[in-house]
Motif scaffolding. Structure first.
Motif, PDB file in Angstrom:
ATOM      1  N   ILE A   1       0.849  -1.180   0.000  1.00  0.00           N
ATOM      2  CA  ILE A   1       0.000   0.000   0.000  1.00  0.00           C
ATOM      3  C   ILE A   1       0.891   1.237   0.000  1.00  0.00           C
ATOM      4  O   ILE A   1       1.701   1.437   0.906  1.00  0.00           O
ATOM      5  N   HIS A   2       0.753   2.044  -1.032  1.00  0.00           N
ATOM      6  CA  HIS A   2       1.523   3.285  -1.137  1.00  0.00           C
ATOM      7  C   HIS A   2       0.837   4.343  -0.275  1.00  0.00           C
ATOM      8  O   HIS A   2      -0.335   4.650  -0.475  1.00  0.00           O
ATOM      9  N   THR A   3       1.586   4.893   0.668  1.00  0.00           N
ATOM     10  CA  THR A   3       0.989   5.724   1.702  1.00  0.00           C
ATOM     11  C   THR A   3       1.647   7.095   1.775  1.00  0.00           C
ATOM     12  O   THR A   3       2.866   7.204   1.869  1.00  0.00           O
ATOM     13  N   LEU A   4       0.812   8.117   1.733  1.00  0.00           N
ATOM     14  CA  LEU A   4       1.261   9.496   1.890  1.00  0.00           C
ATOM     15  C   LEU A   4       0.793  10.004   3.250  1.00  0.00           C
ATOM     16  O   LEU A   4      -0.386   9.897   3.577  1.00  0.00           O
ATOM     17  N   VAL A   5       1.718  10.534   4.036  1.00  0.00           N
ATOM     18  CA  VAL A   5       1.399  11.135   5.329  1.00  0.00           C
ATOM     19  C   VAL A   5       1.707  12.625   5.219  1.00  0.00           C
ATOM     20  O   VAL A   5       2.828  13.004   4.877  1.00  0.00           O
ATOM     21  N   THR A   6       0.709  13.461   5.496  1.00  0.00           N
ATOM     22  CA  THR A   6       0.923  14.895   5.302  1.00  0.00           C
ATOM     23  C   THR A   6      -0.011  15.727   6.164  1.00  0.00           C
ATOM     24  O   THR A   6      -1.103  15.283   6.529  1.00  0.00           O
ATOM     25  N   HIS A   7       0.439  16.929   6.486  1.00  0.00           N
ATOM     26  CA  HIS A   7      -0.411  17.941   7.126  1.00  0.00           C
ATOM     27  C   HIS A   7      -0.642  19.110   6.168  1.00  0.00           C
ATOM     28  O   HIS A   7      -1.272  20.099   6.527  1.00  0.00           O
ATOM     29  N   THR A   8      -0.136  18.993   4.947  1.00  0.00           N
ATOM     30  CA  THR A   8      -0.108  20.094   3.988  1.00  0.00           C
ATOM     31  C   THR A   8      -1.287  20.014   3.021  1.00  0.00           C
ATOM     32  O   THR A   8      -1.423  19.028   2.283  1.00  0.00           O
ATOM     33  N   PRO A   9      -2.149  21.010   2.985  1.00  0.00           N
ATOM     34  CA  PRO A   9      -3.336  20.971   2.128  1.00  0.00           C
ATOM     35  C   PRO A   9      -3.030  20.715   0.655  1.00  0.00           C
ATOM     36  O   PRO A   9      -3.757  19.967  -0.009  1.00  0.00           O
TER      37      PRO A   9
ATOM     38  N   GLU B   1      -3.765   2.777  -2.639  1.00  0.00           N
ATOM     39  CA  GLU B   1      -3.312   4.138  -2.348  1.00  0.00           C
ATOM     40  C   GLU B   1      -3.954   4.620  -1.065  1.00  0.00           C
ATOM     41  O   GLU B   1      -5.181   4.591  -0.925  1.00  0.00           O
ATOM     42  N   CYS B   2      -3.132   5.059  -0.113  1.00  0.00           N
ATOM     43  CA  CYS B   2      -3.632   5.485   1.196  1.00  0.00           C
ATOM     44  C   CYS B   2      -3.134   6.888   1.527  1.00  0.00           C
ATOM     45  O   CYS B   2      -1.956   7.213   1.307  1.00  0.00           O
ATOM     46  N   LEU B   3      -4.039   7.705   2.023  1.00  0.00           N
ATOM     47  CA  LEU B   3      -3.703   9.042   2.504  1.00  0.00           C
ATOM     48  C   LEU B   3      -3.908   9.089   4.011  1.00  0.00           C
ATOM     49  O   LEU B   3      -4.961   8.677   4.508  1.00  0.00           O
ATOM     50  N   VAL B   4      -2.897   9.574   4.720  1.00  0.00           N
ATOM     51  CA  VAL B   4      -3.015   9.851   6.152  1.00  0.00           C
ATOM     52  C   VAL B   4      -2.861  11.360   6.310  1.00  0.00           C
ATOM     53  O   VAL B   4      -1.756  11.899   6.209  1.00  0.00           O
ATOM     54  N   PHE B   5      -3.988  12.036   6.494  1.00  0.00           N
ATOM     55  CA  PHE B   5      -3.987  13.496   6.571  1.00  0.00           C
ATOM     56  C   PHE B   5      -4.021  13.919   8.031  1.00  0.00           C
ATOM     57  O   PHE B   5      -4.970  13.630   8.758  1.00  0.00           O
ATOM     58  N   GLN B   6      -2.970  14.619   8.443  1.00  0.00           N
ATOM     59  CA  GLN B   6      -2.861  15.104   9.820  1.00  0.00           C
ATOM     60  C   GLN B   6      -3.672  16.395   9.948  1.00  0.00           C
ATOM     61  O   GLN B   6      -3.133  17.496  10.044  1.00  0.00           O
ATOM     62  N   ILE B   7      -4.974  16.234  10.002  1.00  0.00           N
ATOM     63  CA  ILE B   7      -5.885  17.379   9.938  1.00  0.00           C
ATOM     64  C   ILE B   7      -5.705  18.324  11.111  1.00  0.00           C
ATOM     65  O   ILE B   7      -5.867  19.542  10.971  1.00  0.00           O
TER      66      ILE B   7
END
Length: 209
Positions: free
Chosen positions: A27-35, A84-90
């Motif tokens: 699973i390709h994973t993006l971790v971000t807090h950036t809009p 595809e996985c997004l981890v958004f640090q909202i």
């Protein structure tokens, strides 16, 4: 259980990238807090012109409420489509991108998860984010598999539907999800929850009668 994680070691303040390997799946994973990174992830999702309904695994995490009068806000939102996985640090974001608002409100998307109604209510309460179309996996599993899975958690559903084990260590479940830098173990946990939700939903949704 076979789960490993590969950190791409992106030297960029805006995001991190990981490959989370769950059994035979990567699973390709993006971790971000950036809009803007959320914008880019959503715009890069594969579009299938023959499919009017996109299934999306949805989960959220927040700092555990350790007192009865506490109600900590959601710290991260996890979204998963296919691999595809997004981890958004909202909680760490300067603002919530309109692309995410529109994605959640899109009636053409069906968001699936365990306990998803509570997560959806908390998203609305904490951030005024509305999820227009969602489906509880326990309800879907009960319809398809029978009453014995009515109260099942994600771990049990993964065993029954995917034939795969998921570890949910309490030290990660109860960890600091509001940290600016998530640990690889937190990323793995968050990603697997969203991916397993998607996969369970996909299998049960496709097998409806």
């Amino acid at each position: 259980m076979t789960i490993t994680i590969v950190d791409y070691n992106v030297r960029d303040y805006s995001h991190d990238k990981y490959d989370v390997v769950f059994h035979s799946e990567t699973i390709h994973t993006l971790v971000t807090h950036t809009p803007s990174m959320v914008d880019a992830w959503l715009s890069n999702l594969p579009r299938n012109s023959h499919t009017s309904n996109s299934l999306v695994g949805l989960d959220v995490e927040w700092l555990p409420n350790r007192q009865c009068n506490m109600d900590n806000p959601i710290a991260i939102i996890q979204l998963c489509i296919n691999r595809e996985c997004l981890v958004f640090q909202i909680l760490r974001a300067s603002f919530i991108p309109q692309s995410l608002v529109a994605f959640l409100e899109n009636q053409g998307n069906t968001f699936v998860g365990v306990g998803i109604e509570q997560d959806v209510e908390k998203l609305l309460r904490d951030y005024s984010l509305r999820v227009a179309n969602f489906l509880e996996l326990r309800t879907l599993a009960t319809q398809r598999l029978g009453e014995y899975v009515r109260g099942a958690g994600l771990k049990t559903l993964a065993a029954h539907v995917l034939g795969k084990d998921i570890e949910k260590p309490r030290r990660i479940t109860m960890s600091r999800w509001d940290n600016f830098k998530l640990t690889p173990q937190q990323v793995q946990y968050a990603c697997i929850d969203a991916f397993a939700s998607f996969e369970i939903g996909r299998i049960l949704y496709d097998s409806r009668v």
